[in-house]
Every structure is written in C-alpha cells, then in structure tokens.
Scaffold this motif. Structure first.
Motif, mmCIF file in Angstrom:
data_model
loop_
_atom_site.group_PDB
_atom_site.id
_atom_site.type_symbol
_atom_site.label_atom_id
_atom_site.label_comp_id
_atom_site.label_asym_id
_atom_site.label_seq_id
_atom_site.Cartn_x
_atom_site.Cartn_y
_atom_site.Cartn_z
ATOM 1 N N ASP A 47 49.834 47.039 -16.788
ATOM 2 C CA ASP A 47 48.855 48.088 -17.075
ATOM 3 C C ASP A 47 47.787 47.574 -18.035
ATOM 4 O OD1 ASP A 47 50.127 49.911 -15.455
ATOM 5 O OD2 ASP A 47 51.088 51.014 -17.107
ATOM 6 N N ALA A 48 48.215 46.874 -19.066
ATOM 7 C CA ALA A 48 47.263 46.337 -20.045
ATOM 8 C C ALA A 48 46.317 45.343 -19.393
ATOM 9 C CB ALA A 48 48.012 45.681 -21.201
ATOM 10 N N VAL A 49 46.853 44.473 -18.567
ATOM 11 C CA VAL A 49 46.013 43.468 -17.898
ATOM 12 C C VAL A 49 44.999 44.140 -16.993
ATOM 13 C CG1 VAL A 49 46.026 41.545 -16.253
ATOM 14 C CG2 VAL A 49 47.734 41.633 -18.091
ATOM 15 N N ARG A 50 45.427 45.177 -16.260
ATOM 16 C CA ARG A 50 44.494 45.896 -15.388
ATOM 17 C C ARG A 50 43.357 46.526 -16.198
ATOM 18 N NH1 ARG A 50 48.971 47.032 -12.276
ATOM 19 N NH2 ARG A 50 49.499 48.882 -13.494
ATOM 20 N N GLU A 51 43.699 47.128 -17.337
ATOM 21 C CA GLU A 51 42.657 47.742 -18.163
ATOM 22 C C GLU A 51 41.704 46.699 -18.736
ATOM 23 O OE1 GLU A 51 43.621 50.699 -20.987
ATOM 24 O OE2 GLU A 51 45.058 51.714 -19.678
ATOM 25 N N LEU A 52 42.210 45.517 -19.001
ATOM 26 C CA LEU A 52 41.366 44.471 -19.577
ATOM 27 C C LEU A 52 40.431 43.825 -18.552
ATOM 28 C CD1 LEU A 52 43.854 42.710 -22.018
ATOM 29 C CD2 LEU A 52 41.962 44.247 -22.586
ATOM 30 N N GLU A 53 40.700 44.018 -17.271
ATOM 31 C CA GLU A 53 39.820 43.439 -16.246
ATOM 32 C C GLU A 53 38.384 43.942 -16.406
ATOM 33 O OE1 GLU A 53 41.668 44.409 -12.544
ATOM 34 O OE2 GLU A 53 43.206 42.840 -12.744
ATOM 35 N N THR A 54 38.229 45.234 -16.686
ATOM 36 C CA THR A 54 36.900 45.804 -16.881
ATOM 37 C C THR A 54 36.231 45.193 -18.104
ATOM 38 O OG1 THR A 54 37.659 47.879 -15.917
ATOM 39 C CG2 THR A 54 35.606 47.945 -17.164
ATOM 40 N N CYS A 55 37.006 45.032 -19.176
ATOM 41 C CA CYS A 55 36.469 44.420 -20.401
ATOM 42 C C CYS A 55 36.016 42.994 -20.133
ATOM 43 C CB CYS A 55 37.524 44.423 -21.503
ATOM 44 S SG CYS A 55 38.105 46.049 -21.981
ATOM 45 N N SER A 56 36.861 42.239 -19.469
ATOM 46 C CA SER A 56 36.531 40.844 -19.173
ATOM 47 C C SER A 56 35.271 40.745 -18.321
ATOM 48 C CB SER A 56 37.712 40.185 -18.462
ATOM 49 O OG SER A 56 37.428 38.834 -18.169
ATOM 50 N N ALA A 57 35.164 41.617 -17.325
ATOM 51 C CA ALA A 57 33.983 41.608 -16.447
ATOM 52 C C ALA A 57 32.712 41.933 -17.221
ATOM 53 C CB ALA A 57 34.176 42.602 -15.304
ATOM 54 N N ALA A 58 32.849 42.686 -18.322
ATOM 55 C CA ALA A 58 31.687 43.058 -19.139
ATOM 56 C C ALA A 58 31.362 42.016 -20.207
ATOM 57 C CB ALA A 58 31.931 44.414 -19.792
ATOM 58 N N GLY A 59 32.154 40.946 -20.248
ATOM 59 C CA GLY A 59 31.860 39.871 -21.184
ATOM 60 C C GLY A 59 32.735 39.797 -22.414
ATOM 61 N N VAL A 60 33.729 40.675 -22.508
ATOM 62 C CA VAL A 60 34.639 40.624 -23.649
ATOM 63 C C VAL A 60 35.509 39.371 -23.542
ATOM 64 C CG1 VAL A 60 36.576 41.768 -24.811
ATOM 65 C CG2 VAL A 60 34.650 43.114 -23.942
ATOM 66 N N GLY A 61 35.675 38.683 -24.671
ATOM 67 C CA GLY A 61 36.481 37.466 -24.673
ATOM 68 C C GLY A 61 37.722 37.552 -25.530
ATOM 69 N N THR A 62 37.740 38.508 -26.472
ATOM 70 C CA THR A 62 38.841 38.571 -27.435
ATOM 71 C C THR A 62 39.194 40.020 -27.761
ATOM 72 O OG1 THR A 62 38.105 36.495 -28.442
ATOM 73 C CG2 THR A 62 39.610 37.852 -29.747
ATOM 74 N N ILE A 63 40.491 40.265 -27.879
ATOM 75 C CA ILE A 63 41.017 41.572 -28.270
ATOM 76 C C ILE A 63 41.877 41.381 -29.509
ATOM 77 C CG2 ILE A 63 42.522 43.493 -27.602
ATOM 78 C CD1 ILE A 63 40.113 43.416 -25.817
ATOM 79 N N VAL A 64 41.623 42.174 -30.547
ATOM 80 C CA VAL A 64 42.508 42.201 -31.708
ATOM 81 C C VAL A 64 43.468 43.359 -31.522
ATOM 82 C CG1 VAL A 64 42.682 42.484 -34.212
ATOM 83 C CG2 VAL A 64 40.763 41.195 -33.230
ATOM 84 N N ASP A 65 44.763 43.050 -31.363
ATOM 85 C CA ASP A 65 45.773 44.088 -31.238
ATOM 86 C C ASP A 65 46.184 44.508 -32.639
ATOM 87 O OD1 ASP A 65 47.855 45.430 -29.274
ATOM 88 O OD2 ASP A 65 48.905 44.842 -31.105
ATOM 89 N N ALA A 66 45.991 45.783 -32.965
ATOM 90 C CA ALA A 66 46.093 46.247 -34.346
ATOM 91 C C ALA A 66 47.419 46.911 -34.692
ATOM 92 C CB ALA A 66 44.937 47.198 -34.648
ATOM 93 N N MET A 67 48.499 46.600 -33.966
ATOM 94 C CA MET A 67 49.807 47.156 -34.333
ATOM 95 C C MET A 67 50.517 46.143 -35.221
ATOM 96 S SD MET A 67 50.522 50.160 -33.595
ATOM 97 C CE MET A 67 51.801 51.320 -34.015
ATOM 98 N N PRO A 68 50.750 46.491 -36.493
ATOM 99 C CA PRO A 68 51.339 45.530 -37.417
ATOM 100 C C PRO A 68 52.862 45.490 -37.343
ATOM 101 C CG PRO A 68 50.756 47.515 -38.599
ATOM 102 C CD PRO A 68 50.358 47.726 -37.160
#
Length: 201
Positions: A47-68
């Motif tokens: 599910d996470a990978v599918r959601e990130l496909e749109t981000c990647s297509a828009a030029g996003v290169g990095t995600i900071v996962d904020a769960m400590p």
C-alpha cells in the motif's frame, strides 16, 4: 568532512535527495495503535509503495518517516518500501508524545542520558528490530537519520523536557537534525526556546 544524509539503506549525498517530504508516515504499527487509534494504522508495504508512485512521478526523491522509537516504526518494512519504491527513506529516533507510550514506563522514567544512548545507537548502530518493545534488542542494519521530539500542550511537561534533553545530547553526538511535533499546532515557540537552552542551534 563531507555532508551526508542517513537513510534506511545507507548514507546519501544531499544533492541526490530530490524533492523531500519531511514529515510523513509510511508505517505505524503497534498494539496501542490497533487498540486506540486504528484509523492511523499503517501496516502494508505494498500500500505504501503504491501511494509513493504518485509522489515519485511528481519528482519526489526522499520521504522522512516521522514515527520515532517504540511507537509503531518498523525499520525492516521501511527499508523494503525504500527498495521497492526507489525513493530514499529517512527513519527517525526519539520519542513521540506520552499518549503513544501507555504501559511503557521507561519512556517517562529513564534519565536523559539513558534515552540519549538509545537514540545514538539507532543512528550509529541500527534501529532495534523490535522497536524497543520487547525484552531484547536486536539491531538491524537500518539506521535512523533524524531525531524527533514532541509536545501535547503549549509548553513542554517534565517528561517532555527529559526527552528534549536526550535528543539534544544525541544531536550533539551524531549531528543528525531534530524534527519537532506540535500537537494541534501548539507549543512551537516553547520548543524552540527549550532547544536553544539545551544548546541546539
């Protein structure tokens, strides 16, 4: 010394990050989340990978996962998401607000130096496979690249101050940046003032 950013798959040159989302949640998975806030439960890599496909297509290169630490993070799944999506993923250490730690007395009772040692180990050695939720610690090869602290109110509680001090110590030891969380947009200035008093630039 060359600057680098620590991701779950290794250190990368800042020039290679691309557009960066600096406060996202890819995995949130703990018994407390299941019981109290199932609407924020995030367990599925695909599910996470599918959601990130749109981000990647828009030029996003990095995600900071904020769960400590000890609040639902999973370094194994974060690394898998990074590999499958092709995006850099930065994991964090530190502690969230107290509401995420019911039954985990160590998060509010241990002194700053003990908490700082855990945070530093997440950055330098690797995040615990069990996310500090069990009686043993098994370090993975996936290291944290950012520290997180948080407050629920307009001003930090005594517990919050202990966590902020631990984060300041860990920042000094590792030089990784600190990300803060303001519940409902509250307490930002008090956090900045506290970090300043603790010597964090």
């Amino acid at each position: 010394m060359t600057a680098s950013v620590r991701t779950v798959l290794g250190d990368v040159n800042p020039a290679d990050l691309g557009i960066t989302y600096v406060h996202e949640h890819l995995i949130i998975d703990s018994p407390l989340i299941v019981d109290r806030w199932p609407h924020i439960l995030l367990t599925d890599v695909d599910d996470a990978v599918r959601e990130l496909e749109t981000c990647s297509a828009a030029g996003v290169g990095t995600i900071v996962d904020a769960m400590p630490a000890a609040s639902g993070r999973d370094p194994i799944r974060l690394a898998e998401i990074s590999r499958l999506s092709g995006l850099h993923v930065v994991a964090c250490t530190g502690l969230h607000t107290s509401k995420y730690y019911e039954g985990q007395r160590w998060t509010s009772e241990e002194p700053p130096e003990v908490l700082a040692d855990l945070f530093v180990a997440d950055v330098l050695e690797g995040i615990d496979r069990y996310d500090y939720m069990g009686p043993v610690v098994r370090r993975t090869t996936h290291r944290a690249g950012i520290l997180k602290v948080a407050v629920l109110e307009d001003a930090p509680t005594a517990r919050d101050v202990r966590v902020f001090e631990a984060a300041a110590r860990a920042h000094e030891a590792t030089r990784v940046p600190i990300l803060t969380h303001c519940e409902g947009g509250r307490g930002a200035m008090a956090q900045i003032e506290l970090l300043d008093r603790l010597g964090v630039p």
